[in-house]
Write an enzyme that holds these catalytic residues in place. Structure first.
Site, short mmCIF file in Angstrom:
data_model
loop_
_atom_site.label_atom_id
_atom_site.label_comp_id
_atom_site.label_asym_id
_atom_site.label_seq_id
_atom_site.Cartn_x
_atom_site.Cartn_y
_atom_site.Cartn_z
N TYR A 224 -22.14 30.78 43.90
CA TYR A 224 -21.32 31.79 44.03
C TYR A 224 -22.29 33.28 44.40
CZ TYR A 224 -19.01 35.96 41.85
OH TYR A 224 -17.96 37.23 41.68
N1 LIG Z 1 -14.35 39.48 37.11
C1 LIG Z 1 -15.68 39.64 37.26
O1 LIG Z 1 -16.51 39.52 36.19
C2 LIG Z 1 -16.39 39.93 38.55
C3 LIG Z 1 -17.59 40.29 38.50
C4 LIG Z 1 -18.17 40.67 39.75
C5 LIG Z 1 -17.68 40.73 41.00
N2 LIG Z 1 -16.25 40.17 41.01
C6 LIG Z 1 -15.49 40.30 42.28
O2 LIG Z 1 -14.52 41.12 42.23
C7 LIG Z 1 -13.45 40.64 42.99
C8 LIG Z 1 -12.12 40.39 42.09
O3 LIG Z 1 -12.39 39.52 41.18
P1 LIG Z 1 -11.32 39.57 40.09
O4 LIG Z 1 -11.87 39.20 38.80
O5 LIG Z 1 -10.21 40.49 39.85
O6 LIG Z 1 -10.46 37.91 40.24
P2 LIG Z 1 -9.36 37.40 39.73
O7 LIG Z 1 -8.76 38.03 38.45
O8 LIG Z 1 -9.41 35.92 39.76
O9 LIG Z 1 -8.23 37.81 41.04
C9 LIG Z 1 -8.36 37.34 42.33
C10 LIG Z 1 -7.40 37.83 43.13
O10 LIG Z 1 -7.87 37.22 44.50
C11 LIG Z 1 -6.94 36.62 45.28
N3 LIG Z 1 -7.33 35.65 46.06
C12 LIG Z 1 -7.83 34.56 45.64
N4 LIG Z 1 -8.10 33.65 46.86
C13 LIG Z 1 -7.40 34.49 47.67
C14 LIG Z 1 -7.47 34.02 49.25
N5 LIG Z 1 -7.91 32.77 49.63
N6 LIG Z 1 -6.76 35.12 50.11
C15 LIG Z 1 -6.16 36.12 49.43
N7 LIG Z 1 -6.38 36.41 48.29
C16 LIG Z 1 -6.74 35.59 47.31
C17 LIG Z 1 -5.87 36.39 44.13
O11 LIG Z 1 -4.54 36.04 44.59
P3 LIG Z 1 -3.58 35.03 43.94
O12 LIG Z 1 -2.98 35.62 42.63
O13 LIG Z 1 -2.47 35.03 45.16
O14 LIG Z 1 -4.04 33.87 43.77
C18 LIG Z 1 -6.09 37.47 43.19
O15 LIG Z 1 -5.29 38.63 43.55
C19 LIG Z 1 -13.75 39.09 43.60
O16 LIG Z 1 -14.49 39.09 44.93
C20 LIG Z 1 -14.86 38.81 42.56
O17 LIG Z 1 -15.77 38.01 43.20
C21 LIG Z 1 -15.69 40.00 39.69
#
Ligand SMILES: NC(=O)c1ccc[n+]([C@@H]2O[C@H](COP(=O)([O-])OP(=O)(O)OC[C@H]3O[C@@H](n4cnc5c(N)ncnc54)[C@H](OP(=O)(O)O)[C@@H]3O)[C@@H](O)[C@H]2O)c1
Length: 246
Positions: A154
């Site tokens: 990751y």
């Molecule tokens: N949460 C954390 O602790 C954290 C920390 C650091 C960085 N981040 C980063 O922040 C960003 C958002 O994370 P999150 O925690 O909000 O994740 P999440 O709750 O799992 O939501 C992910 C989102 O991305 C969409 N997605 C996944 N695969 C996709 C694809 N192939 N094409 C288009 N959309 C896609 C999903 O859409 P669907 O619903 O349609 O699947 C969903 O809307 C990510 O880049 C993650 O790596 C998160």
């Protein structure tokens, strides 16, 4: 005062989690919002309905960011609807946590396809289709700055996103487009919480100065600022939004 009035903003992965929180915040600041999603149509339509109910302007467009044809269609459909795109927020991403020993070829490929190729695909479209003086915000992670077992693949994908960000900021400067990434710390969403034992969640939460997880709305505040004209002099940077984790 609204800081994003009349800006057209594309948020990838905005059906839930941080992306949905960003959509809510930027809509409240006056932006017209394109809610991209991969499979979560119902959730994405729900976010659109919620924004419209509050007087906002939004549409949902399906596209798997790892597929270049989908991303081309996403940009073209958004521009056909709103006339232009001013800001791209590259939030879509996935995380598969396994030791390197246990990571399969498919696990590796899937993370690189969505996190790295997905970001690349949108940047390439943006290089010609984002409006002059636009803004791009990519998503990395604060876990890049610590060494947590099971995070290797990751963080490899997110390190690649930071390098795409740095070089692209130089390539886009001539058109007045600023390009940054944000690095959230552990944040209260499905991506972080699902499948984790409570003691692992607690241990990572304790690494923040404030001893807790971040909330999606706290990430959205900073992204909204970076999307505004007030942040135009910030480019080529990676901004930690992590409660002091690292
Ligand atoms: N949460 C954390 O602790 C954290 C920390 C650091 C960085 N981040 C980063 O922040 C960003 C958002 O994370 P999150 O925690 O909000 O994740 P999440 O709750 O799992 O939501 C992910 C989102 O991305 C969409 N997605 C996944 N695969 C996709 C694809 N192939 N094409 C288009 N959309 C896609 C999903 O859409 P669907 O619903 O349609 O699947 C969903 O809307 C990510 O880049 C993650 O790596 C998160």
């Amino acid at each position: 005062m609204n800081t994003l009035t009349n800006k057209v903003i594309l948020v990838t992965g905005a059906s839930r989690g941080i992306g949905a929180a960003i959509a809510r915040k930027i809509s409240s600041e006056g932006a017209k919002v394109i809610i991209n999603y991969a499979g979560g149509k119902e959730a994405a339509d729900g976010v659109v309905a919620e924004l419209k109910a509050k007087g906002g302007d939004a549409i949902a467009i399906q596209a798997d960011v790892s597929k270049s044809d989908d991303v081309r269609n996403l940009f073209d459909a958004a521009i056909a609807h709103y006339g232009r795109i001013d800001v791209l927020i590259n939030n879509a991403g996935i995380m598969i946590l396994k030791t390197i020993k246990d990571t399969t070829d498919e696990d590796f490929q899937r993370q690189f396809d969505i996190n790295v190729r997905g970001t690349f695909n949108t940047l390439r479209e943006a290089s010609t289709k984002l409006a002059d003086k636009g803004t791009i915000i990519n998503f990395s992670t604060t876990v890049n700055r610590v060494m947590v077992p099971t995070y290797a693949t990751y963080v490899a994908t997110k390190s690649a996103v930071e390098q795409l960000t740095r070089v692209f900021s130089k390539e886009m400067g001539a058109r007045g487009i600023n390009v940054n990434s944000v690095s959230p710390g552990p944040t209260n969403t499905d991506l972080f919480i699902k499948g984790k034992p409570q003691e692992v969640i607690d241990r990572l939460a304790a690494m923040a100065s404030f001893g807790r997880l971040g909330e999606p709305e706290e990430i959205a505040e900073v992204v909204s600022f970076l999307a505004s004209d007030a942040a135009k002099w910030v480019t080529g940077q990676n901004i930690g939004v992590n409660g002091g984790m690292a």
